[in-house]
Scaffold this motif. Structure first.
Motif: not given
Length: 902
Positions: A193-209
């Motif tokens: 199971c792979e989790i890479d950079t794309e998965d880890l980037r903050f989206d706008l909701r997380e950036t706002d939080k």
């Protein structure tokens, strides 16, 4: 579950201050303390952002190995820590080991692994692999910072651990690079199971939080999104930006300038990334930092003594802020902040190499026929004659494609004296300036340029087309028509782009002045002359779409505007990078169809472009549409702020029509809030006879539905004398029908139906409503109806009730579905006073309604009542339930009708 933003470079992670200075307890005690740190997940601290979805993906995965791989600062350790706690909360015993370079010693690694798995209750002193293999029940072994381990014997041990894992057990790995653990075999077996950079980037909701917790500075959603895009969701980059923002006096200016050259970002990357690289890797990174795209052949042109294919694969395996690009060939790009940082380092350390590397890249790109990149690097390398040579050959084709911003960027970088010596390039630059900086700047430069006196036929043809366009864009339609007719006498000139655009412009002006048939004839001629110009196709479809819209043919207009946007689209992102001329029109038809989220997203892209270019109609339409979307969503403050901005821009550009439009829309907002006096006052301020007198003789896109006379009639229907308003509406209807302005006629018929119902003529009101609703349902007009707010709800409800009583009246399924869609938005209206409500309003709720009617925001109401924002939101929910309302404006209108408030 929380993401903890990284705060320290690797060199100090896990060590106390005294230990890092060599102070404190004896060596053996310090070793035990450091070992304790290595076998326990980091303690939560600092800013914490939940990442439940990724944690659940790790914890629920049936794979033997979970690999979390990303560059420094993407929150790998934080995610592993969260997952560790989630597994333990679910009853899965877990062990942790943070690795470092000392673990390349096999005996030390054996000792550390033994201590880590001892937490599972396993006696692994002799052989931890066998002990783990014989474990009964699920467990998870977390190995963080695996990129620090490179010793083949240690990696061999880890492969053996993975191979021997019992069913239901897993190893969770955090690493910057791709570890040599035979992962391809596991991937093929479905055990990875792979989790890479794309998965880890903050989206706008997380950036706002994150900023909500991290910084005391409040940023708008647009500013947050801009910062997120600049950092590409890199958590450490956002954290560093938040620190710098606390020291900045102008958040918007800081975000605009923020880059990898920022001191905080540069220090982080220099210490934690670049300094740890081998010299050959470091040299390659600095050299190739000038490239926007990395592939082996391009890199070879500027790094001739390097095996670039092998080096790029090596960087990819190391995951060194390098992102693969989609396509058939293997290509990558650097993370934008990392690229900024590398270019800054290159200039600082090797300034003489910058020009040489860019010129080598430009020559290679030209040899490959990749002209855009060749021009970019020629300019960046300072070889302006080479850039002019290429622009002489390719500027016109790029102009025909509508690539205005790219051309404007290139021409702005050239020395003015060099451009003055090339009149044809100078007129190409004027086209680009017109559509990026606006007609006023372009007109000023045209008047002082050498283009006007040029003997070059190509230059003269372009100037002849450019002048009427600039006049029309400045709202000077009569002058534009005169200039256009004079220029058309010289057609054809042999320049298809200029000739077609001249016909387009003149057709647009004629349509604005009411000469629709002549405009259509010129548009047909322009189609024959357009050649391969995507820009002219965009312009033609936009102009024809406006004619369709005036004629009430909304579906046909929408199709044309979409074709217009697609004509100049340069990327795969749907309808977000087409020319703003067509894009605004397309977004407004999406708004009319009630596709508010999609429309708002596009308007968010096009509003800055419309504001920069300065087209009055486009500025008005973008601001008003976004204001209405904000108002519908309950954000009254943002709605009014957008109108204030529109008024300010109108004053700044000396455009009275823009100023009057902002006031007109503000009056509508106040009317919907039930504030009769303020709405009337704003209407009086909007009543500029020079503006609206001219509007009566022209067809202006921004005023097909919203103009002063209509706004005044709407106010009379709501607060004034309905009976005196009805004949005035009928007169406006006759004028609209005579001019074949059927969309305007539809809006006037709707107001007429509302007035008839309020005057007590229910039969005539329903008959008029039937005409409106049938046409609107066929053409897809939705907001045209809903924009009348609570005033239209009783009419639609009455129409629906009476139609249901008449057998077969709603056999038309399209009309039936359309009416129900409107009712779903408008909602039912109670018919009794407060005392007769099933649950009467409390005194506090009535006070909230009174403040709401006065235009106060949630926060203003909270301050006046000395309560929290959440309490105000609770009151509003209760009010809506009791009144059967679905919006703030509907609640106020219903309360006024019931006599609960005045």
């Amino acid at each position: 579950m929380d993401t903890i933003v990284p705060t320290l470079p690797r060199s100090t992670e896990g060590l106390s201050q005294s230990a890092s200075r060599g102070e404190g307890p004896p060596t053996s005690m310090r070793f035990l303390e450091s070992l304790k740190v290595k076998v326990m997940p980091p303690t939560a601290g600092g800013v914490q952002i939940p990442r439940e979805a990724l944690c659940d993906k790790i914890c629920a995965s049936p794979a033997k190995v979970v690999l979390v791989r990303a560059p420094a600062g993407f929150g790998k350790t934080s995610l592993l820590t969260q997952s560790f706690r989630m597994l333990e909360a679910r009853g899965v015993t877990s062990a942790w080991l943070t690795l470092d370079r000392s673990d390349n010693d096999t005996s030390r690694f054996h000792h550390n692994l033994t201590k880590a798995v001892a937490r599972l209750g396993v006696d692994a002193r002799v052989d931890p692999i066998s002990a783990l293999a014989s474990w009964q029940g699920p467990f998870a072994l977390f190995l963080d910072d695996l990129e620090t381990v490179y010793e083949p014997a240690v990696l061999g041990w880890l492969r053996e651990v993975i191979d021997q894992l019992p069913h239901g057990c897993r190893v969770v790995i955090g690493s910057r690079n791709l570890p040599a653990l035979g992962l391809a075999r596991l991937r093929a077996r479905g055990q990875l199971c792979e989790i890479d950079t794309e998965d880890l980037r903050f989206d706008l909701r997380e950036t706002d939080k994150f900023f909500g917790q991290r910084s005391a500075i409040r940023l708008s959603i647009d500013m947050l999104d801009q910062l997120r895009r600049k950092t590409e969701g890199w958590i450490a980059g956002l954290w560093l930006a938040s620190m710098a923002l606390e020291r900045s006096h102008d958040a918007a200016d800081f975000i605009e300038r923020f880059s990898g050259a920022d001191i905080g970002v540069a220090d982080y990357l220099a210490e934690d990334v670049l300094a740890s690289q081998p010299e050959d890797v470091r040299d390659f990174l600095l050299r190739t930092s000038i490239l926007r795209q990395l592939d082996a052949s391009t890199c070879q042109a500027i790094c001739p003594r390097v095996d670039c294919e092998q080096m790029l694969e090596r960087l990819d395996a190391m995951n060194l802020f390098i992102t693969p690009l989609a396509g058939k060939t293997r290509a990558w790009r650097y993370h934008s902040l990392f690229a900024d940082f590398l270019r800054t380092q290159l200039v600082r350390e090797r300034p003489d190499d910058v020009m040489r590397l860019n010129l080598a890249a430009s020559g290679w790109y030209e040899s490959q026929g990749r002209v855009v990149q060749a021009i970019d690097h020629a300019i960046e390398g300072g070889d302006f004659p080479q850039a002019v040579y290429l622009l002489d050959k390719y500027a016109e084709p790029y102009l025909e494609q509508g690539r205005m911003r790219m051309l404007a960027r290139w021409f702005a970088a050239l020395p003015p004296a060099l451009l003055d010596a090339h009149p044809f390039l100078q007129v190409m630059a004027l086209w680009a300036i017109c559509f990026t900086q606006g007609p006023w700047v372009a007109m000023q430069q045209l008047e002082t340029s050498r283009c006007i006196a040029s003997d070059d036929p190509g230059v003269r043809a372009n100037v002849a087309a450019l002048r009427p366009l600039l006049l029309a864009m400045q709202d000077r339609y009569e002058e534009a028509l005169e200039a256009g007719r004079v220029a058309m006498a010289a057609l054809p000139t042999g320049k298809p782009f200029a000739d077609s655009l001249l016909l387009n412009v003149t057709a647009n002006v004629l349509a604005t002045l009411g000469e629709e048939h002549e405009a259509q004839r010129l548009l047909d001629e322009a189609r024959r002359e357009q050649g391969s110009s995507a820009f002219n196709r965009m312009y033609i479809e936009s102009s024809e779409g406006l004619l369709d819209l005036y004629g009430g043919r909304m579906r046909q207009a929408t199709a044309r505007f979409q074709l217009a946007v697609d004509a100049t689209r340069q990327t795969s992102y749907p309808h977000s990078h087409g020319n703003a001329w067509a894009g605004v029109l397309f977004a407004c038809t999406l708004y009319e169809a009630d596709k508010l989220e999609q429309a708002d997203r596009l308007l968010n892209v096009y509003l800055p472009l419309a504001r920069d270019i300065g087209l009055p109609d486009h500025m008005i339409m973008t601001h008003v549409a976004r204001s209405r979307i904000a108002f519908v969503s309950g954000d009254v403050e943002s709605a009014l702020l957008l109108l204030t901005e529109l008024e300010y821009v109108g004053h700044l550009r000396q455009l009275p029509r823009v100023v009057a439009s902002a006031k007109l829309e503000r009056a509508r907002v106040l009317l919907l809030q039930g504030n009769s006096a303020a709405s009337l006052d704003e209407l009086r301020r909007a009543n500029d006879e020079a503006v609206w007198g001219r509007e009566r003789d022209q067809r202006l896109p921004a005023h097909d539905l919203e103009y002063y006379a209509l706004a005044k009639l709407r106010w009379e229907l709501t607060f004034g004398d309905v009976h005196s308003a009805l004949p005035l509406i009928a007169r406006e209807m006759a004028a609209a029908e005579s001019a074949q302005r059927y969309r305007r006629l539809l809006k006037l018929r709707l107001l007429h139906a509302i007035g008839l119902q309020r005057a007590g003529d229910l039969g005539a009101a329903v008959k008029e409503a039937d005409t409106v609703l049938r046409t609107a349902s066929e053409e897809g007009f939705v907001r045209l109806i809903l924009e009348e707010g609570p005033a239209v709800a009783p009419l639609i409800q009455c129409y629906d009730a009476l139609s249901r009583e008449q057998a077969g009246a709603l056999r038309n399924p399209i009309l039936s579905e359309y009416v129900q869609r409107l009712l779903k938005v408008l909602g039912p209206a109670p018919e009794v006073g407060n005392s007769g409500l099933q649950e009467p309003l409390t005194r506090s709720e009535i006070r909230v309604l009174q403040l709401l009617a006065g235009g106060d925001s949630n926060s203003a109401i909270a301050n006046k009542l000395f309560v929290s924002d959440s309490t105000v939101r609770t009151h509003l929910r209760n009010i809506n339930v009791k009144l059967g309302a679905h919006s703030r404006t509907q609640a106020v209108a219903t309360a006024r009708r019931l006599g609960i408030i005045r």
